[in-house]
Scaffold this motif. Structure first.
Motif, mmCIF file in Angstrom:
data_model
loop_
_atom_site.group_PDB
_atom_site.id
_atom_site.type_symbol
_atom_site.label_atom_id
_atom_site.label_comp_id
_atom_site.label_asym_id
_atom_site.label_seq_id
_atom_site.Cartn_x
_atom_site.Cartn_y
_atom_site.Cartn_z
ATOM 1 N N GLN A 133 0.851 -1.181 0.000
ATOM 2 C CA GLN A 133 0.000 0.000 0.000
ATOM 3 C C GLN A 133 0.889 1.234 0.000
ATOM 4 N N VAL A 134 0.576 2.167 -0.864
ATOM 5 C CA VAL A 134 1.353 3.399 -0.941
ATOM 6 C C VAL A 134 1.033 4.243 0.286
ATOM 7 N N VAL A 156 6.166 2.642 0.250
ATOM 8 C CA VAL A 156 5.192 1.557 0.174
ATOM 9 C C VAL A 156 5.310 0.663 1.406
ATOM 10 N N VAL A 165 7.246 -4.443 -10.154
ATOM 11 C CA VAL A 165 6.083 -3.762 -9.590
ATOM 12 C C VAL A 165 4.950 -3.751 -10.615
ATOM 13 N N GLU A 166 3.731 -4.007 -10.128
ATOM 14 C CA GLU A 166 2.553 -3.927 -10.996
ATOM 15 C C GLU A 166 1.528 -3.004 -10.347
ATOM 16 N N VAL A 167 0.949 -2.097 -11.135
ATOM 17 C CA VAL A 167 -0.087 -1.204 -10.599
ATOM 18 C C VAL A 167 -1.445 -1.636 -11.163
ATOM 19 N N VAL A 221 3.701 2.245 -17.224
ATOM 20 C CA VAL A 221 3.707 2.088 -15.760
ATOM 21 C C VAL A 221 4.281 3.324 -15.067
ATOM 22 N N LEU A 240 2.705 5.736 -12.101
ATOM 23 C CA LEU A 240 3.352 5.871 -10.792
ATOM 24 C C LEU A 240 3.673 7.334 -10.477
ATOM 25 N N THR A 294 -0.466 8.250 -8.917
ATOM 26 C CA THR A 294 -0.493 7.415 -7.719
ATOM 27 C C THR A 294 -0.709 8.278 -6.477
ATOM 28 N N ASP A 335 -3.174 3.907 -2.470
ATOM 29 C CA ASP A 335 -3.229 3.040 -3.646
ATOM 30 C C ASP A 335 -2.497 1.730 -3.364
ATOM 31 N N ARG A 336 -2.907 0.690 -4.069
ATOM 32 C CA ARG A 336 -2.294 -0.619 -3.858
ATOM 33 C C ARG A 336 -1.415 -0.983 -5.059
ATOM 34 N N ILE A 337 -0.337 -1.686 -4.783
ATOM 35 C CA ILE A 337 0.506 -2.212 -5.853
ATOM 36 C C ILE A 337 0.869 -3.655 -5.507
#
Lengths: 236, 383
Positions: free
Chosen positions: B144-145, B160, B176-178, B212, B216, B220, B224-226
């Motif tokens: 989680q950001v 994060v 990393v994936e958003v 991406v 970011l 972002t 936000d979740r990643i």
């Protein structure tokens, strides 16, 4: 006269059920042995039935062949081997993927170009701002020097050092011996204070109006961006 | 299994390039439509990766000691994509079908058996490595950001909080994936040494057109979740060395080197450290404030900022810029070379491929043993 009324089958045509029905065998001569008439008739009937069935099957097969030929020539939905169907599907999917890849590449190139232009635009704005700032500083400096000059000239007559206007020497400002502060020194300091005051006034005014213009610019930018975007869905 | 025959067969097929990978994925998705969701919409990058990995494996198929680590890592990497045991035979079937299709008349029963055996072996090694990895580590970490700092219009520093401890060595990175760009994984280095609260920092630079990095940096927000894959990377501190340290960072290539620097700070007797931090212009030195503070606290640390696209300046412009303190002017390799000698240092270099290549080359010419230079480029991995 003894020969039976046998069906005559010329070359090229075929025996028909009708001909079988019409066959009449002559009776065997007295004293000679012959087949049982009923058995022969029964057998002939059996052969006839078979022949009818074969002919029916043949004509329905011919019809089927015709139907398939027509279908093929019309290019209608044919029946395909599973292997071919699979390759067809693979081909279609590959084509769809190629189209998708093209769209993605286009979109990426578009955003790249857009971002690049924005970056150039930003650099131009920064260069412009730096130029303006330099101009402001120089203007402030010039006017402050003028004001300080005027202040000295309108004051009591005193020798003005040649290098005084426009070259404030901050380092020397706080250090004179308190016991005897020469008149000349006092005047120099007053002149410098006047210079700095005017300088900062002019600079502040310029800077304020410039910053306000920039802020208006940013507001306009935000407004136009907001109106060009669809409302963003709230993320969970 | 005949290695030579496999190599020759693959060479013939690979001549047909992208079409081979295109056929493979289409075949795979026609047979198993549910697998399509595991891949991004645009597949060109994916096809390149497939061909590269296949080429790598086939070229080393008779050199198992060198091949095994690669295949094992491939198996571990695939965990975060949600690949499980049942997927392996499906991929194998499509792979053999593809090879047969492109081999044409060259295809034979023996070749089919060779490929099946080779694929079976690779799949087995991948699965075993994945299973072993699963004993100690999750397939991915949710994060989680908790902090977003926009340092410049195109650079953001994100903090994060992973959902469980994320063990890593300073200098390593994670994929990393958003959520806004599912199936797009990009590598970012942790920019800090591990903290008691497990939070990690990422330095993200917006790459024009990058799907991406754009998300970011630009959109972002806190909360936000990643998702993050397992930490990997070899740009780590040589703990056995007592030599002085030279860190050379171009732009956000600073991230792994800052983590290494934090690791050195924790040593009871840190070596002398020079950190060169370069960018095109002064406002791209996004982390200079923090680095300067560190240097003030630690006399063993020297921070040298450098800009390449700005002249030394004159008149009022120089006055305007003087807020940031002194910077060197020039390209990083030149600036580093000016401050030498470095031949008794361990060097760590990270940045754009061009800057990293030229710095490593320059250091070697200055007498630094190539074995004492560790480097990493961020290249396309961060788009």
């Amino acid at each position: 006269m003894n020969s039976p009324n046998l069906p005559v089958v010329p070359d090229g045509s075929r025996l028909t059920p009708g001909e079988l029905q019409a066959v009449v065998f002559a009776r065997a001569a007295l004293g000679r042995r012959g087949y049982d008439e009923d058995e022969v008739r029964g057998f002939l009937q059996y052969v006839e039935r078979e022949l009818v069935q074969i002919l029916n099957e043949r004509s329905s097969l011919a019809e089927e062949v015709d139907r398939l030929r027509t279908q093929l020539s019309k290019g209608g939905p044919g029946v395909m081997a599973p292997e071919d169907a699979h390759f067809q599907a693979v081909r279609i999917l590959s084509q769809a993927q190629q189209t998708a890849d093209l769209y993605v590449a286009d979109a990426e190139r578009y955003t790249r170009e857009l971002a690049h232009e924005a970056r150039l635009h930003r650099e131009a704005i920064l260069t412009d701002a730096k130029g303006r700032a330099e101009h402001l500083l120089e203007d402030a400096h010039r006017r402050a020097a003028e004001v300080a000059d005027a202040a000295v000239r309108s004051g009591p007559p005193a020798p003005v050092p040649a290098d005084a206007p426009g070259t404030p020497v901050l380092a020397g400002a706080g250090a004179p011996a308190p016991s005897r502060l020469p008149e000349e020194e006092r005047r120099r300091m007053e002149q410098e204070i006047t210079y700095l005051r005017t300088y900062s006034d002019v600079y502040r005014t310029h800077l304020r109006s410039y910053l306000e213009a920039l802020l208006r610019n940013v507001d306009e930018w935000e407004d136009s961006e907001r109106s060009s975007l669809p409302p963003a869905p709230r993320r969970p | 299994m005949d290695a030579q025959r496999l190599k020759a067969s693959f060479a013939r097929v690979a001549e047909q390039g992208d079409a081979v990978a295109m056929f493979f994925y289409a075949d795979l998705f026609v047979r198993n439509p549910h697998l399509r969701d595991m891949f991004p919409v645009g597949m060109s990058g994916q096809r390149d990766k497939l061909l590269r990995a296949l080429g790598h494996i086939v070229s080393r198929v008779d050199d198992l000691p060198n091949l095994l680590p690669f295949v094992q890592q491939l198996g571990r990497d695939h965990r975060r994509f949600g690949i499980v045991a049942e997927h392996y035979p499906q991929v194998g079937a499509s792979l053999v079908a593809t090879l047969r299709h492109f081999s044409g008349a060259d295809w034979s029963e023996e070749l089919a058996a060779d490929w099946q055996a080779a694929y079976g072996l690779v799949a087995k090694v991948m699965q075993e490595a994945a299973d072993e990895d699963a004993l100690t580590s999750p397939a991915w970490w949710n994060g989680q950001v908790v902090g977003v700092e926009r340092r410049r219009f195109d650079i953001a520093v994100l903090r994060v909080q992973p959902d469980r401890p994320l063990p890593y060595l300073p200098g390593q990175s994670v994929a990393v994936e958003v959520p806004a760009r599912l199936r797009h994984w990009r590598y970012y280095s942790m920019a800090n040494a591990p903290r008691p609260d497990n939070t990690v920092d990422f330095h993200v630079k917006l790459v024009d057109g990058g799907p991406v990095s754009t998300v970011l940096v630009r959109s972002t927000q806190t909360g936000d979740r990643i998702r993050m894959g397992a930490p990997i990377g070899t740009l780590t501190l040589d703990e056995s060395s007592r030599r002085d340290v030279l860190l050379v960072a171009g732009s956000t290539g600073l991230a792994p080197l800052k983590a290494i620097l934090e690791q050195l700070v924790r040593r009871p007797a840190p070596p002398r450290v020079h950190l060169f931090f370069g960018a095109r212009d002064r406002d791209a030195l996004y982390d200079l404030e923090d680095l300067t503070k560190l240097a003030q606290r630690h006399p063993w640390l020297t921070v040298v900022p450098a800009v390449s696209d700005e002249s030394a300046g004159h008149g009022f412009s120089a006055l305007l810029q003087s807020g940031g303190g002194e910077v060197e002017h020039g390209n990083l390799p030149d600036v580093v070379a000016r401050r030498g000698p470095w031949d008794d240092h361990d060097a760590y270099v990270c940045g754009s491929p061009e800057m990293v290549g030229r710095t490593a080359e320059r250091l070697t010419r200055l007498g630094v043993d190539r074995a004492r230079v560790r480097l990493e480029t961020y290249a396309d991995a961060q788009r």
